[in-house]
Design a protein around this motif. Sequence first.
Motif, PDB file in Angstrom:
ATOM      1  N   LEU A   1      38.620  37.992  44.396  1.00 50.22           N
ATOM      2  CA  LEU A   1      37.484  37.811  43.408  1.00 50.22           C
ATOM      3  C   LEU A   1      37.023  39.298  42.861  1.00 50.22           C
ATOM      4  O   LEU A   1      37.133  40.343  43.910  1.00 50.22           O
ATOM      5  CB  LEU A   1      36.212  37.139  43.656  1.00 50.22           C
ATOM      6  N   PHE A   2      36.528  39.736  41.954  1.00 49.11           N
ATOM      7  CA  PHE A   2      35.813  40.851  41.671  1.00 49.11           C
ATOM      8  C   PHE A   2      34.816  40.867  40.570  1.00 49.11           C
ATOM      9  O   PHE A   2      34.495  39.601  40.059  1.00 49.11           O
ATOM     10  CB  PHE A   2      36.778  41.889  41.169  1.00 49.11           C
ATOM     11  N   GLU A   3      33.806  41.626  40.725  1.00 49.73           N
ATOM     12  CA  GLU A   3      32.658  41.681  39.817  1.00 49.73           C
ATOM     13  C   GLU A   3      32.695  43.196  39.072  1.00 49.73           C
ATOM     14  O   GLU A   3      32.582  44.269  39.964  1.00 49.73           O
ATOM     15  CB  GLU A   3      31.326  41.369  40.608  1.00 49.73           C
ATOM     16  N   THR A   4      32.234  43.040  37.779  1.00 44.72           N
ATOM     17  CA  THR A   4      31.899  44.443  37.217  1.00 44.72           C
ATOM     18  C   THR A   4      30.577  44.517  37.107  1.00 44.72           C
ATOM     19  O   THR A   4      30.035  43.617  36.204  1.00 44.72           O
ATOM     20  CB  THR A   4      32.774  44.564  35.876  1.00 44.72           C
ATOM     21  N   LEU A   5      29.948  45.501  37.495  1.00 45.37           N
ATOM     22  CA  LEU A   5      28.495  45.566  37.233  1.00 45.37           C
ATOM     23  C   LEU A   5      27.909  46.839  36.491  1.00 45.37           C
ATOM     24  O   LEU A   5      28.506  47.869  36.624  1.00 45.37           O
ATOM     25  CB  LEU A   5      27.848  45.414  38.742  1.00 45.37           C
TER      26      LEU A   5
ATOM     27  N   LEU B   1      23.665  57.679  38.170  1.00 46.93           N
ATOM     28  CA  LEU B   1      22.554  56.999  37.702  1.00 46.93           C
ATOM     29  C   LEU B   1      22.910  56.055  36.546  1.00 46.93           C
ATOM     30  O   LEU B   1      22.196  54.669  36.676  1.00 46.93           O
ATOM     31  CB  LEU B   1      21.433  57.656  37.111  1.00 46.93           C
ATOM     32  N   ASP B   2      23.798  56.267  35.680  1.00 44.64           N
ATOM     33  CA  ASP B   2      24.514  55.297  34.907  1.00 44.64           C
ATOM     34  C   ASP B   2      26.013  55.127  34.916  1.00 44.64           C
ATOM     35  O   ASP B   2      26.656  56.460  35.130  1.00 44.64           O
ATOM     36  CB  ASP B   2      23.946  55.752  33.373  1.00 44.64           C
ATOM     37  N   GLY B   3      26.461  53.990  34.881  1.00 44.59           N
ATOM     38  CA  GLY B   3      27.976  53.788  34.908  1.00 44.59           C
ATOM     39  C   GLY B   3      28.192  52.625  35.260  1.00 44.59           C
ATOM     40  O   GLY B   3      27.753  51.605  34.724  1.00 44.59           O
ATOM     41  N   VAL B   4      29.425  52.337  35.976  1.00 45.44           N
ATOM     42  CA  VAL B   4      30.120  51.169  36.357  1.00 45.44           C
ATOM     43  C   VAL B   4      30.185  51.094  37.646  1.00 45.44           C
ATOM     44  O   VAL B   4      30.933  51.965  38.260  1.00 45.44           O
ATOM     45  CB  VAL B   4      31.183  50.687  35.502  1.00 45.44           C
ATOM     46  N   LEU B   5      30.163  49.802  38.057  1.00 47.52           N
ATOM     47  CA  LEU B   5      30.496  49.541  39.789  1.00 47.52           C
ATOM     48  C   LEU B   5      31.318  48.416  39.588  1.00 47.52           C
ATOM     49  O   LEU B   5      31.309  47.416  39.092  1.00 47.52           O
ATOM     50  CB  LEU B   5      29.223  49.059  40.491  1.00 47.52           C
ATOM     51  N   ARG B   6      32.603  48.562  40.399  1.00 49.74           N
ATOM     52  CA  ARG B   6      33.434  47.358  40.663  1.00 49.74           C
ATOM     53  C   ARG B   6      33.397  46.918  41.896  1.00 49.74           C
ATOM     54  O   ARG B   6      33.854  47.732  42.849  1.00 49.74           O
ATOM     55  CB  ARG B   6      34.849  47.759  40.142  1.00 49.74           C
ATOM     56  N   LEU B   7      33.261  45.829  42.231  1.00 48.47           N
ATOM     57  CA  LEU B   7      33.367  44.906  43.676  1.00 48.47           C
ATOM     58  C   LEU B   7      34.574  44.061  43.780  1.00 48.47           C
ATOM     59  O   LEU B   7      34.569  43.199  42.851  1.00 48.47           O
ATOM     60  CB  LEU B   7      32.130  44.240  43.964  1.00 48.47           C
ATOM     61  N   THR B   8      35.372  44.634  44.699  1.00 53.54           N
ATOM     62  CA  THR B   8      36.460  43.617  44.740  1.00 53.54           C
ATOM     63  C   THR B   8      36.418  43.089  46.279  1.00 53.54           C
ATOM     64  O   THR B   8      36.209  43.836  47.278  1.00 53.54           O
ATOM     65  CB  THR B   8      37.720  44.406  44.652  1.00 53.54           C
ATOM     66  N   LEU B   9      36.695  41.757  46.292  1.00 56.60           N
ATOM     67  CA  LEU B   9      36.715  40.960  47.542  1.00 56.60           C
ATOM     68  C   LEU B   9      37.996  40.134  47.673  1.00 56.60           C
ATOM     69  O   LEU B   9      38.223  39.316  46.810  1.00 56.60           O
ATOM     70  CB  LEU B   9      35.515  40.074  47.821  1.00 56.60           C
ATOM     71  N   THR B  10      38.845  40.592  48.601  1.00 57.10           N
ATOM     72  CA  THR B  10      39.975  39.937  48.846  1.00 57.10           C
ATOM     73  C   THR B  10      39.869  38.831  50.038  1.00 57.10           C
ATOM     74  O   THR B  10      39.103  39.283  51.019  1.00 57.10           O
ATOM     75  CB  THR B  10      41.261  40.524  49.114  1.00 57.10           C
TER      76      THR B  10
ATOM     77  N   ALA C   1      33.873  50.384  44.012  1.00 56.67           N
ATOM     78  CA  ALA C   1      34.204  51.811  43.483  1.00 56.67           C
ATOM     79  C   ALA C   1      33.307  51.955  42.198  1.00 56.67           C
ATOM     80  O   ALA C   1      32.456  51.001  41.827  1.00 56.67           O
ATOM     81  CB  ALA C   1      35.768  51.790  42.987  1.00 56.67           C
ATOM     82  N   ALA C   2      33.141  53.191  41.901  1.00 56.44           N
ATOM     83  CA  ALA C   2      32.081  53.558  40.767  1.00 56.44           C
ATOM     84  C   ALA C   2      32.982  54.473  39.753  1.00 56.44           C
ATOM     85  O   ALA C   2      33.634  55.347  40.239  1.00 56.44           O
ATOM     86  CB  ALA C   2      31.046  54.275  41.580  1.00 56.44           C
ATOM     87  N   ALA C   3      32.250  54.264  38.670  1.00 52.51           N
ATOM     88  CA  ALA C   3      32.762  55.226  37.613  1.00 52.51           C
ATOM     89  C   ALA C   3      31.748  55.413  36.602  1.00 52.51           C
ATOM     90  O   ALA C   3      30.754  54.435  36.367  1.00 52.51           O
ATOM     91  CB  ALA C   3      34.027  54.556  36.846  1.00 52.51           C
TER      92      ALA C   3
END
Length: 263
Positions: A30-34, A81-90, A111-113
């Motif tokens: 699964l993943f979540e983009t935050l 402080l501003d951006g995107v986080l991607r959480l991946t769970l396998t 991961a962060a971007a």
Amino acid sequence: MMLWLGDRLTAEEAARISPLDRGFTLGDGLFETLRLSGGAVLRLEAHLARLAAGARVLGLPMPSLDLGAALAATAQANGLLDGVLRLTLTRGTGPRGVLPPAAPSPTLVIAAAPAGPALPPARLVIAETTRRNELSPLAQVKSLNYLDGILARQEAARRGADDAVLLNTKERVAETTIANLFALIDGALVTPPLADGVLPGVMRAAVMAEGAEERPLGAFDLERAGEIFLTSALGIRSVSAIEGRALSSFATAERLRARIPGA
């Protein structure tokens, strides 16, 4: 870049994931983009609730650590402080075959971007190459297997569009390859119901709370919509054209952006 891998921060160049990880070999995860705004993760509880719901569907153990703290630590380690986080769970590694191991050891990566530039209004087509399977339990899960979306997005690119609307097996509108869809029809703001193969989007829920209603939609409904916009965790994106028909009204999307944080 610093990544969160397992239970700690790790430099990207030192990060290692097994080539036998089921996320890589089978898309088993699964993943979540935050969205990160002002150092805070927007709608964190809603994202984690959706992740946990997806994990229950897949029979995937959730990590025992504090995911909110891990997300915050990853952002801080990358000076964001501003951006995107991607959480991946396998599900982690396992023996050959489809059946998962009885006691999996999941892999967690964050991961962060930085935030990218604001996107212009989208041009949409209706996908002809693939359909959304509203009967599958995976329609409600943000899984790592994105091949239907990839095929539809490639079709959109070939046809000079930014994204593709996916219909389900009953020819009803579901969503686009990466976003939920809202339309203004006869003065009512509507969106397809979850039962039509719609992912329960976090931003979708925020827009629903502003007075939108669920209603089954067909392609013919989009043909007469006065306004269409897309929602994802990263915000609200207006639509400027669908199947070559220009749309010039963006007023509803603009109003909602002013009312909803991070929209």
